[in-house]
Design a protein around this motif. Structure first.
Motif, PDB file in Angstrom:
ATOM      1  N   ARG A 326       9.938  -3.900 -67.024  1.00 40.94           N
ATOM      2  CA  ARG A 326      10.595  -3.284 -67.818  1.00 40.94           C
ATOM      3  C   ARG A 326      10.404  -1.965 -68.271  1.00 40.94           C
ATOM      4  O   ARG A 326       9.471  -1.479 -68.376  1.00 40.94           O
ATOM      5  CB  ARG A 326      10.408  -4.167 -69.035  1.00 40.94           C
ATOM      6  N   MET A 383      26.572  -7.123 -75.927  1.00 38.71           N
ATOM      7  CA  MET A 383      25.184  -6.702 -76.167  1.00 38.71           C
ATOM      8  C   MET A 383      24.171  -8.071 -75.446  1.00 38.71           C
ATOM      9  O   MET A 383      23.131  -7.623 -74.939  1.00 38.71           O
ATOM     10  CB  MET A 383      24.923  -6.731 -77.552  1.00 38.71           C
ATOM     11  N   TRP A 386      24.160  -6.934 -71.550  1.00 40.18           N
ATOM     12  CA  TRP A 386      23.128  -5.856 -71.538  1.00 40.18           C
ATOM     13  C   TRP A 386      21.841  -6.118 -71.500  1.00 40.18           C
ATOM     14  O   TRP A 386      20.912  -5.771 -71.020  1.00 40.18           O
ATOM     15  CB  TRP A 386      23.745  -4.663 -72.543  1.00 40.18           C
ATOM     16  N   ARG A 387      21.504  -6.745 -72.730  1.00 33.82           N
ATOM     17  CA  ARG A 387      19.994  -7.160 -72.783  1.00 33.82           C
ATOM     18  C   ARG A 387      19.556  -8.075 -71.605  1.00 33.82           C
ATOM     19  O   ARG A 387      18.325  -7.749 -71.111  1.00 33.82           O
ATOM     20  CB  ARG A 387      19.695  -7.922 -74.152  1.00 33.82           C
TER      21      ARG A 387
ATOM     22  N   ALA B 164      22.875   2.117 -80.079  1.00 32.53           N
ATOM     23  CA  ALA B 164      22.781   0.989 -79.264  1.00 32.53           C
ATOM     24  C   ALA B 164      21.967   0.535 -78.395  1.00 32.53           C
ATOM     25  O   ALA B 164      21.412  -0.383 -77.999  1.00 32.53           O
ATOM     26  CB  ALA B 164      24.477   1.302 -78.544  1.00 32.53           C
ATOM     27  N   THR B 165      21.544   1.767 -77.848  1.00 34.17           N
ATOM     28  CA  THR B 165      20.234   1.616 -76.744  1.00 34.17           C
ATOM     29  C   THR B 165      19.147   1.068 -77.318  1.00 34.17           C
ATOM     30  O   THR B 165      18.457   0.124 -76.656  1.00 34.17           O
ATOM     31  CB  THR B 165      19.972   2.905 -76.130  1.00 34.17           C
ATOM     32  N   ARG B 167      19.069  -0.933 -79.898  1.00 31.93           N
ATOM     33  CA  ARG B 167      18.992  -2.465 -80.056  1.00 31.93           C
ATOM     34  C   ARG B 167      19.138  -3.368 -78.718  1.00 31.93           C
ATOM     35  O   ARG B 167      18.479  -4.319 -78.787  1.00 31.93           O
ATOM     36  CB  ARG B 167      20.647  -2.553 -80.690  1.00 31.93           C
ATOM     37  N   CYS B 168      19.597  -2.613 -77.872  1.00 39.28           N
ATOM     38  CA  CYS B 168      19.349  -3.343 -76.680  1.00 39.28           C
ATOM     39  C   CYS B 168      17.949  -3.494 -76.057  1.00 39.28           C
ATOM     40  O   CYS B 168      17.763  -4.673 -75.751  1.00 39.28           O
ATOM     41  CB  CYS B 168      20.411  -2.641 -75.248  1.00 39.28           C
ATOM     42  N   TYR B 169      17.194  -2.609 -76.139  1.00 37.91           N
ATOM     43  CA  TYR B 169      15.800  -2.695 -75.587  1.00 37.91           C
ATOM     44  C   TYR B 169      14.959  -3.038 -76.697  1.00 37.91           C
ATOM     45  O   TYR B 169      13.679  -3.274 -76.532  1.00 37.91           O
ATOM     46  CB  TYR B 169      15.554  -1.409 -75.234  1.00 37.91           C
ATOM     47  N   ASP B 170      15.611  -3.474 -78.030  1.00 38.64           N
ATOM     48  CA  ASP B 170      14.707  -3.670 -79.124  1.00 38.64           C
ATOM     49  C   ASP B 170      13.410  -2.715 -79.223  1.00 38.64           C
ATOM     50  O   ASP B 170      12.259  -3.053 -79.222  1.00 38.64           O
ATOM     51  CB  ASP B 170      14.273  -5.162 -79.311  1.00 38.64           C
ATOM     52  N   ALA B 171      13.849  -1.504 -79.062  1.00 34.71           N
ATOM     53  CA  ALA B 171      12.763  -0.419 -79.041  1.00 34.71           C
ATOM     54  C   ALA B 171      13.086   1.133 -79.403  1.00 34.71           C
ATOM     55  O   ALA B 171      14.454   1.236 -79.375  1.00 34.71           O
ATOM     56  CB  ALA B 171      12.147  -0.173 -77.734  1.00 34.71           C
ATOM     57  N   ILE B 173      13.742   4.010 -78.991  1.00 34.62           N
ATOM     58  CA  ILE B 173      13.513   4.945 -77.690  1.00 34.62           C
ATOM     59  C   ILE B 173      14.077   6.344 -78.268  1.00 34.62           C
ATOM     60  O   ILE B 173      13.653   7.367 -78.028  1.00 34.62           O
ATOM     61  CB  ILE B 173      14.487   4.771 -76.744  1.00 34.62           C
ATOM     62  N   LEU B 174      15.198   6.352 -79.319  1.00 35.15           N
ATOM     63  CA  LEU B 174      15.633   7.472 -79.764  1.00 35.15           C
ATOM     64  C   LEU B 174      16.247   8.697 -78.750  1.00 35.15           C
ATOM     65  O   LEU B 174      15.821   9.521 -79.000  1.00 35.15           O
ATOM     66  CB  LEU B 174      14.795   8.078 -80.833  1.00 35.15           C
ATOM     67  N   PRO B 188       7.727   2.467 -76.206  1.00 30.93           N
ATOM     68  CA  PRO B 188       8.422   2.781 -77.560  1.00 30.93           C
ATOM     69  C   PRO B 188       8.155   1.219 -78.423  1.00 30.93           C
ATOM     70  O   PRO B 188       8.079   0.326 -77.970  1.00 30.93           O
ATOM     71  CB  PRO B 188       9.775   2.710 -77.072  1.00 30.93           C
TER      72      PRO B 188
END
Ligand SMILES: Cc1cc2nc3c(=O)[nH]c(=O)nc-3n(C[C@H](O)[C@H](O)[C@H](O)COP(=O)(O)OP(=O)(O)OC[C@H]3O[C@@H](n4cnc5c(N)ncnc54)[C@H](O)[C@@H]3O)c2cc1C
Ligand code: SF4
Lengths: 539, 196
Positions: A326, A383, A386-387, B164-165, B167-171, B173-174, B188
């Motif tokens: 990941r 989403m 994508w996840r 969006a990014t 939320r996707c990674y639940d991280a 990252i900014l 992150p």
């Protein structure tokens, strides 16, 4: 000194530098530091927006894809062949650049003696080494030294490396499983505040615009030299021709036109003791070829007929490799790992030398509108999909490989296209020397096999391999006025002085005998500084 | 004048007479329309964006998109290509085209007996959007300005965001924001930890 003689404005100086890109900045900086000579810099393009305006320009680029360097080109310069960039402005292409600054390897300068291919340079890595160091200290390079056998240097980098992101740390471990040593790519980006400029904040738009000033660009050098009045820079002034002295082979003047907003301009004549053409790999040869007269029917400095010949560069293979790990793309995406492991002697029995770089990537890991079965995804479905797909990561791996230039890899004058002043534009065609052409398929399959091996070592899969040669182009182009000891086969000597005109130098990119297999600009800077030392010494 | 006919009129005019002044006034009128009748776009946001944004998050994403549309510049010089001397410029405003598509969503809703698109329940709105996207053969999220349909433009705009990014990674990252160099080696932080 400036005066009007007849209709032309005449500007006199000790040294006239043509072009204001990074090579010109190196020459001007060194001569301003080490001599008291008067220096004039002539640049065809406009001044650039000041640092304070770069956040909003960046925002327009991010939101709309607009160029963050408005009006950075001359109208009507659409040319035949692969031009690296249309950009012509104060600072040149290095206003756009990514700031990636590896040194080339010792083997690059000795390909003929070491491997029996190509042409040896008249200088060695060791002779260039102090100037690499000087360039790194001037522009501010943050770097980590690789194993000294692959990455020799006499002194440390001026700044500690840009730290590896979490993603790059994972990729470094992965590369090590294939026996590949990697380290933080040296870059002209500040890992700490440096030379009055900010520390990098990894906001990741180095190419095409750094809004903080953490990435070096030549405007910083020009601002300093202009402020201290060590140089006078003439923007919007296109040099059209170099003119010989009536009674000698010295260059007497550079005839130029100061461009107005309507496409016309007023003539300007620059007179100097020494002229330095620092106009990059295209425009340097172009200007020499344009400078025809009854005494120089093929242009100046062209006794050998090799002005514009032996354009050099490198080609690349790259792969996107899915890995069961990941990663979090977006942490500092333009920064990469570097390996010079394959830049020394070829690993196999045939000639293939290449660098290797590794980046995080979101290839095949972006949000998408259709699922695998082609069904449209809306609302939460995009989403969710994508996840699911980002549970594993993707690495981008790229190898630049050395291409030996042919004499017919050339810039010529295109009589069918002229600029607003009636001068023919250049035409570019890159061609491999026969030995490189014969190795092309081998290079492709060997690099693809390496990518496969790397993928397997991480239980991954190669998703795609790409060769970036769609337009017959070679990256980090150079050459056109190559250096050599023999005036019959080269344009300049090992200092960048033209064989034919003792007071005319051509510096940086055009001098390269070959294009190595790594980003080239630091080498152009080192060569330019070395030429500047010679100019200063002999004046 | 009913918004549909006014928008259609302006767009037709801009297409027939693509003089800069007409195009500009069509763009300005479309922006006015967006500002004065935001319900369809707001409802479209709730239809196509993830529910986890909630009403406020979706409204914020729509407002960002509206700002994007309002600040669009035609014929602006785009970033140079690498390895080519060809230059490119931005095309005509997509706003006029997207206004008509928003009107079409309302018209479809009215044909089915509803007052407007935003008055329909989510599943019915989604069915209409699906049919529209199928009719324009949409198959990917394209750059916002090139999106063939306003629903896609809205999606592309939000999915390109750092939010969006993250939320996707639940991280956290900014991406593309200024962050300390020193923390780049750390994984992150998860969003929950940050928000708590
Ligand atoms: C998008 C992009 C990213 C890049 N990233 C990297 C990277 O990460 N690392 C790397 O090593 N390299 C990179 N490069 C390449 C790098 O930018 C160039 O190698 C370098 O800037 C070339 O500098 P130069 O001084 O040789 O020439 P230039 O920058 O081309 O400067 C020449 C100047 O001379 C002026 N000029 C030309 N003719 C005349 C004339 N007749 N009269 C007056 N003025 C004239 C031009 O307008 C120009 O400003 C990148 C290039 C681009 C476009
Ligand atoms: S990451 Fe950002 S601050 Fe750092 S050099 Fe690049 S653009 Fe400048």
């Amino acid at each position: 000194m400036s005066a009007f003689i007849g209709k032309a404005r005449v500007i006199e100086s000790d040294i006239c530098i043509i072009g204001s890109g990074i090579s010109a900045a190196m020459v001007a900086d060194r001569l301003a530091r080490t001599t008291s000579r008067s220096i004039v810099v002539v640049e065809a393009g406009d001044d650039v927006p000041p640092l304070g305006q770069r956040y909003p320009l960046r925002e327009r680029y991010q939101q709309y894809g607009e160029s963050p360097w408005p009006n950075d080109h001359l109208e009507g310069y659409e040319i035949e062949g692969p031009l690296q960039s249309r950009s012509m402005q104060v600072g040149g292409l290095a206003m756009h650049w990514g700031g990636v600054t590896p040194r080339w390897s010792p083997a690059d300068f000795r390909a003929r003696s070491m491997f029996g291919v190509g042409t040896d340079w008249p200088i060695s890595y060791d002779e260039l080494e102090p100037f690499y160091q000087e360039a790194e200290e001037l522009i501010g390079v943050a770097g980590e030294q690789g194993p000294p056998s692959m990455d020799p240097r006499s002194r440390p980098f001026p700044m500690a490396p840009i730290p590896l992101t979490y993603n790059l740390t994972l990729l470094k471990e992965w590369a090590a499983k294939s026996g590949i040593a990697t380290w933080s790519q040296p870059v002209a980006k500040n890992s700490r505040p440096f030379d009055g400029r900010a520390q990098c904040c990894r906001n990741d738009t180095c190419f095409p615009i750094c809004p903080t000033g953490a990435k070096y660009s030549p405007d910083f050098t020009w601002n300093r030299l202009r402020k201290t009045r060590r140089i006078t820079l003439y923007p919007r002034t296109l040099v059209r021709k170099l003119v010989l002295h009536d009674s000698s082979k010295r260059i007497a003047a550079a005839h130029a036109v100061q461009r107005d907003a309507k496409g016309g301009g007023i003539p300007v004549e620059f007179r100097a003791k020494t002229f330095v053409v620092a106009a990059g790999y295209v425009w340097s040869s172009h200007l020499l070829l344009l400078s025809q007269s009854s005494r120089t029917p093929d242009g100046v400095a062209n006794r050998s007929g090799t002005v514009g010949k032996y354009l050099a560069g490198h080609r690349n293979q790259q792969a996107f490799i899915a890995l069961p790990m990941r990663m979090f793309p977006g942490m500092n995406g333009q920064h990469s790992l570097l390996s010079k492991q394959f830049m020394g002697a070829p690993a196999g029995d045939r000639y293939l030398r290449h660098d290797l770089r590794l980046w995080e990537s979101s290839f095949a890991r972006g949000p998408r509108l259709r699922g695998d079965d082609g069904s449209l995804l809306l609302g939460d479905e995009i989403m969710k999909d994508w996840r699911e797909r980002t549970k594993t990561g993707v690495a981008r791996v790229r190898a630049y490989y050395d291409v030996i230039p042919d004499r017919s890899s050339e810039l010529t004058l295109d009589r069918s296209r002229t600029n607003a002043f009636g001068d023919p534009l250049p035409k570019l065609a890159f061609r491999d020397a026969p030995e490189s052409a014969a190795l092309r398929a081998y290079s492709t399959t060997t690099l693809q096999a390496l990518f496969q091996k790397m993928a397997r070592a991480g239980d991954g899969t190669v998703l795609q391999t790409v060769e970036d040669d769609g337009r017959g182009w070679q990256d980090h182009p150079a050459g056109g006025c190559r250096m050599g000891d023999d005036p019959a086969t080269s344009v300049v000597d090992k200092w960048g002085r033209t064989h034919d005109h003792e007071n005319l130098f051509v510096v940086g990119a055009p001098n390269c005998v070959s294009g190595s297999c790594a980003n080239a600009t630091l080498t152009f800077c080192a060569l330019s500084l070395r030429s500047a030392r010679e100019i200063g010494r002999t004046m | 004048m009913h918004p549909l006919s006014r928008r259609t009129f302006l767009t037709t005019l801009a297409a027939a007479l693509p003089a800069a002044a007409f195009v500009r006034s069509a763009h300005a009128a479309a922006i006015d329309d967006l500002a004065s009748s935001p319900d369809t776009l707001r409802a479209l946001g709730e239809t196509v964006l993830p529910a986890e944004l909630g009403r406020a998050g979706s409204a914020a994403a729509v407002a960002d998109f509206q700002r994007w549309v309002a600040n669009y510049r035609e014929n602006a010089e785009l970033l140079h290509g690498y390895g080519t001397s060809t230059l490119s410029r931005s095309g005509p405003t997509p706003a006029t085209r997207w206004m008509i598509q928003l009107d079409a969503l309302d018209a479809t809703a009215r044909r089915s007996g509803a007052r407007s698109f935003d008055a329909l329940p989510l599943d019915r709105r989604r069915a209409i959007v699906r049919a529209e996207l199928d009719s324009v053969k949409a198959d990917r999220l394209s750059p916002v300005g090139r999106a063939p349909h306003v629903a896609l433009a809205l999606l592309s705009h939000w999915y390109a965001s750092a939010d969006a990014t993250d939320r996707c990674y639940d991280a956290r990252i900014l991406k593309e924001s200024c962050r300390p160099l020193a923390s780049s080696g750390r994984k992150p932080l998860p969003l929950a930890g940050v928000r708590a």
